[in-house]
Motif scaffolding. Sequence first.
Motif, PDB file in Angstrom:
ATOM      1  N   CYS A   1       0.826  -1.212   0.000  1.00 50.36           N
ATOM      2  CA  CYS A   1       0.000   0.000   0.000  1.00 50.36           C
ATOM      3  C   CYS A   1       0.852   1.250   0.000  1.00 50.36           C
ATOM      4  CB  CYS A   1      -0.942  -0.007   1.202  1.00 50.36           C
ATOM      5  SG  CYS A   1      -2.034  -1.445   1.226  1.00 50.36           S
ATOM      6  N   PHE A   2       0.336   2.288  -0.617  1.00 51.28           N
ATOM      7  CA  PHE A   2       1.069   3.538  -0.808  1.00 51.28           C
ATOM      8  C   PHE A   2       1.616   4.093   0.493  1.00 51.28           C
ATOM      9  CE2 PHE A   2       0.389   8.126  -0.202  1.00 51.28           C
ATOM     10  CZ  PHE A   2       1.461   8.620  -0.937  1.00 51.28           C
ATOM     11  N   TYR A   3       0.820   4.106   1.540  1.00 54.24           N
ATOM     12  CA  TYR A   3       1.192   4.780   2.779  1.00 54.24           C
ATOM     13  C   TYR A   3       1.744   3.824   3.838  1.00 54.24           C
ATOM     14  CZ  TYR A   3      -3.576   3.132   3.474  1.00 54.24           C
ATOM     15  OH  TYR A   3      -4.707   2.359   3.498  1.00 54.24           O
ATOM     16  N   CYS A   4       2.014   2.589   3.471  1.00 53.18           N
ATOM     17  CA  CYS A   4       2.444   1.600   4.461  1.00 53.18           C
ATOM     18  C   CYS A   4       3.736   2.038   5.151  1.00 53.18           C
ATOM     19  CB  CYS A   4       2.642   0.235   3.799  1.00 53.18           C
ATOM     20  SG  CYS A   4       3.054  -1.071   4.990  1.00 53.18           S
TER      21      CYS A   4
ATOM     22  N   SER B   1      -5.343   9.739   2.622  1.00 50.63           N
ATOM     23  CA  SER B   1      -4.074  10.198   2.060  1.00 50.63           C
ATOM     24  C   SER B   1      -4.348  11.355   1.105  1.00 50.63           C
ATOM     25  CB  SER B   1      -3.391   9.049   1.309  1.00 50.63           C
ATOM     26  OG  SER B   1      -4.159   8.680   0.172  1.00 50.63           O
ATOM     27  N   PRO B   2      -3.324  12.066   0.671  1.00 48.67           N
ATOM     28  CA  PRO B   2      -3.549  13.159  -0.296  1.00 48.67           C
ATOM     29  C   PRO B   2      -4.229  12.676  -1.571  1.00 48.67           C
ATOM     30  CG  PRO B   2      -1.371  13.380   0.686  1.00 48.67           C
ATOM     31  CD  PRO B   2      -1.917  12.063   1.161  1.00 48.67           C
ATOM     32  N   GLN B   3      -4.029  11.413  -1.936  1.00 50.58           N
ATOM     33  CA  GLN B   3      -4.654  10.868  -3.139  1.00 50.58           C
ATOM     34  C   GLN B   3      -6.170  10.723  -2.994  1.00 50.58           C
ATOM     35  OE1 GLN B   3      -1.837   9.878  -1.841  1.00 50.58           O
ATOM     36  NE2 GLN B   3      -0.444   8.948  -3.330  1.00 50.58           N
ATOM     37  N   THR B   4      -6.649  10.582  -1.760  1.00 48.18           N
ATOM     38  CA  THR B   4      -8.076  10.324  -1.543  1.00 48.18           C
ATOM     39  C   THR B   4      -8.788  11.433  -0.779  1.00 48.18           C
ATOM     40  OG1 THR B   4      -7.599   9.078   0.497  1.00 48.18           O
ATOM     41  CG2 THR B   4      -7.704   7.835  -1.577  1.00 48.18           C
ATOM     42  N   LEU B   5      -8.053  12.435  -0.328  1.00 51.42           N
ATOM     43  CA  LEU B   5      -8.657  13.492   0.492  1.00 51.42           C
ATOM     44  C   LEU B   5      -9.824  14.176  -0.203  1.00 51.42           C
ATOM     45  CD1 LEU B   5      -8.648  15.203   3.058  1.00 51.42           C
ATOM     46  CD2 LEU B   5      -6.901  16.667   1.993  1.00 51.42           C
ATOM     47  N   SER B   6      -9.714  14.408  -1.505  1.00 49.97           N
ATOM     48  CA  SER B   6     -10.767  15.121  -2.231  1.00 49.97           C
ATOM     49  C   SER B   6     -12.070  14.331  -2.312  1.00 49.97           C
ATOM     50  CB  SER B   6     -10.294  15.470  -3.647  1.00 49.97           C
ATOM     51  OG  SER B   6     -10.015  14.299  -4.392  1.00 49.97           O
ATOM     52  N   SER B   7     -12.014  13.042  -1.970  1.00 43.68           N
ATOM     53  CA  SER B   7     -13.215  12.198  -1.993  1.00 43.68           C
ATOM     54  C   SER B   7     -13.563  11.676  -0.603  1.00 43.68           C
ATOM     55  CB  SER B   7     -13.008  11.011  -2.945  1.00 43.68           C
ATOM     56  OG  SER B   7     -12.717  11.437  -4.254  1.00 43.68           O
TER      57      SER B   7
END
Length: 361
Positions: free
Chosen positions: A18-21, A153-159
Amino acid sequence: METKEVTLLITERCNLECFYCYECGKAARDMSLETAVGIIEKELNADNDVEHIAFQLFGGEPFSAFETIEGIVCYLKTHDFKKDWSISSITNGTLLHGRIQDWLKDNSDFALSLSLDGTKQMHDATRCGSFDNIDLDFFKEQYPGSRAKMTVSPQTLSSLAEGVIFLHSLGFRVHNNLGYGIDWSDEVNVALLERELMSLVEYYLAHPEIEECSMLAFPFRDLYVSQGKAIRSCDAGCGVIAYDVDGKEWPCHMFMPMTAGEDRSKHVSEIDFPPKIVPCHSLNEKCRTCEIVSVCSFCYADNWLERGSIYACDEAQCELSKITFKAKAFLAAEKWARGLLNLTEQDEKMLIAAIQLVNEL
């Protein structure tokens, strides 16, 4: 009843990246059943004031070592101990099919939480496109009302709002937080977080029967009672203990070599963990004068690993935390004004005082 939380890292293996692991040292190593049994015997037969041991099986992905899980649970259920116990785990869900599902149905007292980062698009963006490998129908049927762990994460914050609402539609309670060890310094995150939290505020006001996600749950009683005191929100080094695959003890799983690295983990014993109330002089000046210091949640391990001190908070994440608390207080105030809260006179007093404190941020 005094409870002690005991984490067993039963495997360093994981089938995802995972990206943030934060686990930088994953490897093909498992805890032996013999080691696990030795820990269980030690904790459940210890002569102390603890009455209940809450075991959590951790990884990696714990179900990468399913046979070990089977053995641990079987041992617990077929032996007598001095203390009561419970057992739980958190999983990415991708391995829970066939025989594992059958076992979980037969062991319904094994509590399980699912790491699920929102909608398919959100989840796949940070968790290796694994959404379709999770049997969500199984979780809805076997664990109704259970907790979904959502890392933002910044990738999903907008959703964020869309993702939380989606998880609620599946019947989950939502425990969410901004990911640690991530660069949150981009100023666009401030506006995005404010927008998404206000969207969630509107959703919860329209659906008061739904329990708020953890990012919007307002701990007004704690804030009122302990205002001005720095109450530790992280139990590392106090009240919890974690064992790595070799059976070595650590303050929590975040300080293990798999996370901290072999070199850094050698210095964990040098850390002076504070008592429940953190001495004011230990904190930086900004934290000492902060209105929400008594309820601020941060990770000692992340602070130590990223900035060299368990008290060295991420400045960007600190500002986002203040935005989150303002949204918490606003939602609570709106619910109170609309008669959606069933509070005693003392609770109302504490709520109003806590809202006023947050408004001074």
